[in-house]
Scaffold this motif. Sequence first.
Motif, PDB file in Angstrom:
ATOM      1  N   PRO A 103       0.803  -1.228   0.000  1.00 32.12           N
ATOM      2  CA  PRO A 103       0.000   0.000   0.000  1.00 32.12           C
ATOM      3  C   PRO A 103       0.833   1.275   0.000  1.00 32.12           C
ATOM      4  N   ILE A 104       0.225   2.321  -0.508  1.00 31.80           N
ATOM      5  CA  ILE A 104       0.876   3.630  -0.558  1.00 31.80           C
ATOM      6  C   ILE A 104       0.426   4.489   0.627  1.00 31.80           C
ATOM      7  N   ILE A 105      -0.809   4.296   1.034  1.00 36.33           N
ATOM      8  CA  ILE A 105      -1.277   4.978   2.254  1.00 36.33           C
ATOM      9  C   ILE A 105      -1.025   4.034   3.427  1.00 36.33           C
ATOM     10  N   THR A 106      -0.437   4.559   4.474  1.00 39.31           N
ATOM     11  CA  THR A 106      -0.042   3.687   5.578  1.00 39.31           C
ATOM     12  C   THR A 106      -0.287   4.358   6.929  1.00 39.31           C
ATOM     13  N   GLY A 107      -0.355   3.517   7.950  1.00 34.79           N
ATOM     14  CA  GLY A 107      -0.502   4.045   9.309  1.00 34.79           C
ATOM     15  C   GLY A 107       0.763   3.876  10.116  1.00 34.79           C
ATOM     16  N   SER A 108       1.838   3.339   9.481  1.00 33.85           N
ATOM     17  CA  SER A 108       3.061   3.148  10.270  1.00 33.85           C
ATOM     18  C   SER A 108       4.254   3.797   9.586  1.00 33.85           C
ATOM     19  N   ASP A 109       5.213   4.165  10.392  1.00 32.44           N
ATOM     20  CA  ASP A 109       6.409   4.853   9.911  1.00 32.44           C
ATOM     21  C   ASP A 109       7.538   3.836   9.819  1.00 32.44           C
ATOM     22  N   CYS A 110       7.699   3.244   8.656  1.00 34.55           N
ATOM     23  CA  CYS A 110       8.639   2.123   8.496  1.00 34.55           C
ATOM     24  C   CYS A 110      10.051   2.464   8.916  1.00 34.55           C
ATOM     25  N   GLU A 111      10.592   3.557   8.414  1.00 36.04           N
ATOM     26  CA  GLU A 111      11.998   3.854   8.689  1.00 36.04           C
ATOM     27  C   GLU A 111      12.194   4.511  10.049  1.00 36.04           C
ATOM     28  N   GLY A 112      11.081   4.885  10.686  1.00 33.57           N
ATOM     29  CA  GLY A 112      11.187   5.507  12.004  1.00 33.57           C
ATOM     30  C   GLY A 112      11.849   6.869  11.956  1.00 33.57           C
ATOM     31  N   ALA A 113      11.984   7.420  10.773  1.00 32.59           N
ATOM     32  CA  ALA A 113      12.654   8.713  10.665  1.00 32.59           C
ATOM     33  C   ALA A 113      11.644   9.859  10.778  1.00 32.59           C
ATOM     34  N   GLY A 114      10.372   9.509  10.676  1.00 38.10           N
ATOM     35  CA  GLY A 114       9.336  10.515  10.910  1.00 38.10           C
ATOM     36  C   GLY A 114       9.191  11.565   9.827  1.00 38.10           C
ATOM     37  N   GLU A 115       9.829  11.349   8.674  1.00 36.54           N
ATOM     38  CA  GLU A 115       9.757  12.364   7.628  1.00 36.54           C
ATOM     39  C   GLU A 115       8.660  12.012   6.644  1.00 36.54           C
ATOM     40  N   MET A 116       7.400  12.059   7.136  1.00 37.69           N
ATOM     41  CA  MET A 116       6.307  11.550   6.320  1.00 37.69           C
ATOM     42  C   MET A 116       5.312  12.637   5.956  1.00 37.69           C
ATOM     43  N   PHE A 117       4.696  12.470   4.799  1.00 37.03           N
ATOM     44  CA  PHE A 117       3.605  13.349   4.395  1.00 37.03           C
ATOM     45  C   PHE A 117       2.311  12.818   4.981  1.00 37.03           C
ATOM     46  N   ARG A 118       1.527  13.706   5.547  1.00 38.97           N
ATOM     47  CA  ARG A 118       0.232  13.311   6.087  1.00 38.97           C
ATOM     48  C   ARG A 118      -0.797  13.169   4.993  1.00 38.97           C
ATOM     49  N   VAL A 119      -1.698  12.249   5.200  1.00 40.77           N
ATOM     50  CA  VAL A 119      -2.836  12.086   4.300  1.00 40.77           C
ATOM     51  C   VAL A 119      -4.088  12.329   5.114  1.00 40.77           C
ATOM     52  N   THR A 120      -4.931  13.221   4.656  1.00 41.16           N
ATOM     53  CA  THR A 120      -6.150  13.504   5.408  1.00 41.16           C
ATOM     54  C   THR A 120      -7.280  13.859   4.453  1.00 41.16           C
ATOM     55  N   SER A 121      -8.496  13.599   4.890  1.00 36.10           N
ATOM     56  CA  SER A 121      -9.638  14.077   4.117  1.00 36.10           C
ATOM     57  C   SER A 121     -10.324  15.224   4.848  1.00 36.10           C
ATOM     58  N   LEU A 122      -9.728  15.622   5.989  1.00 33.25           N
ATOM     59  CA  LEU A 122     -10.278  16.773   6.712  1.00 33.25           C
ATOM     60  C   LEU A 122      -9.917  18.051   5.963  1.00 33.25           C
ATOM     61  N   GLU A 123     -10.732  19.064   6.147  1.00 32.17           N
ATOM     62  CA  GLU A 123     -10.445  20.316   5.462  1.00 32.17           C
ATOM     63  C   GLU A 123      -9.196  20.973   6.005  1.00 32.17           C
ATOM     64  N   HIS A 124      -8.544  21.735   5.145  1.00 36.54           N
ATOM     65  CA  HIS A 124      -7.331  22.433   5.565  1.00 36.54           C
ATOM     66  C   HIS A 124      -7.646  23.316   6.768  1.00 36.54           C
ATOM     67  N   GLY A 125      -6.810  23.236   7.777  1.00 30.44           N
ATOM     68  CA  GLY A 125      -7.012  24.056   8.963  1.00 30.44           C
ATOM     69  C   GLY A 125      -8.023  23.479   9.943  1.00 30.44           C
ATOM     70  N   SER A 126      -8.537  22.289   9.627  1.00 29.83           N
ATOM     71  CA  SER A 126      -9.525  21.678  10.501  1.00 29.83           C
ATOM     72  C   SER A 126      -8.943  21.380  11.882  1.00 29.83           C
ATOM     73  N   THR A 127      -9.750  21.554  12.908  1.00 28.43           N
ATOM     74  CA  THR A 127      -9.275  21.254  14.264  1.00 28.43           C
ATOM     75  C   THR A 127      -9.823  19.909  14.742  1.00 28.43           C
ATOM     76  N   GLN A 128     -10.448  19.163  13.822  1.00 29.58           N
ATOM     77  CA  GLN A 128     -10.988  17.845  14.185  1.00 29.58           C
ATOM     78  C   GLN A 128      -9.849  16.914  14.603  1.00 29.58           C
TER      79      GLN A 128
END
Length: 455
Positions: free
Chosen positions: A159-184
Amino acid sequence: MKRTKIKAALNATGPMDEITIMGWVRTKRDNKGFSFVELNDGSCLVNIQAVIDHTPEIEAALDRVGTGASVSITGELVESPGKGQKWEVRGRSIEVLGEADQETFPLQKKRHSDEFLRGIAHLRPRTNKYGAIFRIRSELAQAIHKFFAEKEFYYIHTPIITGSDCEGAGEMFRVTSLEHGSTQPPDMDFFGKPAQLTVSGQLSVEMFALSLGDVYTFGPTFRAENSNTPRHVAEFWMIEPEMAFADLADDMDLAEEMIKYLITHIMDHCPDDVDLFAKWVDKSLMPTLENILKEPFKRLPYTEAIDILKKAKKGFEFPVEWGMDLQTEHERFLCEEQFKKPVYVYDYPKTIKPFYMRMNDDGRTVAAMDCLVPRIGELIGGSQREERMDVLQARMGEMGLSEEDYWWYLDSRRYGTAPHAGFGMGFERMLMLVTGVANIRDVMPFPRTPNSLDF
Ligand code: 4AD
Ligand code: MG
């Protein structure tokens, strides 16, 4: 539309009474009574020449034709009296499919800088050099599948969308369907938890190695590291094989075989395109590639690499110390100056490597390997994986990873765990190696880098 590709026309085994070629005009030269048109349709590097006798109609059409226009020419394929080409087209008719305004068309005959062409990435594949790059890129992708098919590795789509950080380096792009600036909160988001674009398919593909034996994944990966270097991009493709019942030596064997196979394949299948790079981009390309094919790669423990670098009479920008990660300058020194061939550095300090690498008996290094190649530095990173449940849990604890998040990964060690190993090869870096292109941005159709998302 019925047309013959220019590549096929140039490889014809005999003349043809009727042929239609379509492509983009590279040059047009008008003479008294006839014109020469050099046409390229991207099917190969070489242009075909068409000679067209003037009639009032044809002259009117030719008046609308300049460099960059697209045309269809119908006529005869005949032996060319000119030297350098076997066949040419005697055009009987020409149809202008799309004009190109000569005032504004940016690809005039002169040579353009790579930098300039990056600004017109949508048009640069119309040049000789970029056409060649993208034909080689296509061939290289096919060769990768061929290599693994011949070795009976199964192709897994991780998969391309994932819930885990494989390399543990934390340099990941977030994927969200919430609106920009959402506080949800994340649990209101699409997946009910935070989601990212994958940095590596490894953790997923390991599960398939521990089921199907020899497998690989080959797909896009994403890293939000803000490093503006000629070797890093935010979106790149990675080839990740994973083998069950294999150790680090098997891993290095496979990577070496693969690199040599791919270089040989490209030299055999893209001779004209490779020749362009050897002539115009990197004069040392052929010797470099031949040298890689010639001998076994050097295999060097990290600790010995550090000793060599410390003794080197070389003013490195980053001082050398045991425990540090090697910088590109160190990597290049080892393969370009010290050993003059690809070098595997292996058994790295555990502190600079991810949690999944297998702990060595010394308790301070892990069974990791990087394959370093001339001009590029790191082409491949891989390791034997930690298959022992207790050791893996201890490592995760040390690194502050939650066992809950990785429950499925740990299950593979809980049930029928087995030694296994794999690696990741940067597809674009391999492409840089076989073409001699020095900037990764120039081997990608539309590169993604910090502050650059045009096209
Ligand atoms: O060394 P890396 O980070 O290894 C992994 O991701 C492992 N999970 C792979 C595995 O064992 N299955 O990345 C592997 C390779 C690097 O050696 C480099 O060639 C390339 O991916 N790479 C990049 N290429 C372009 N741009 C970037 N930002 C890259 N980061 C890594
Ligand atoms: Mg690496």
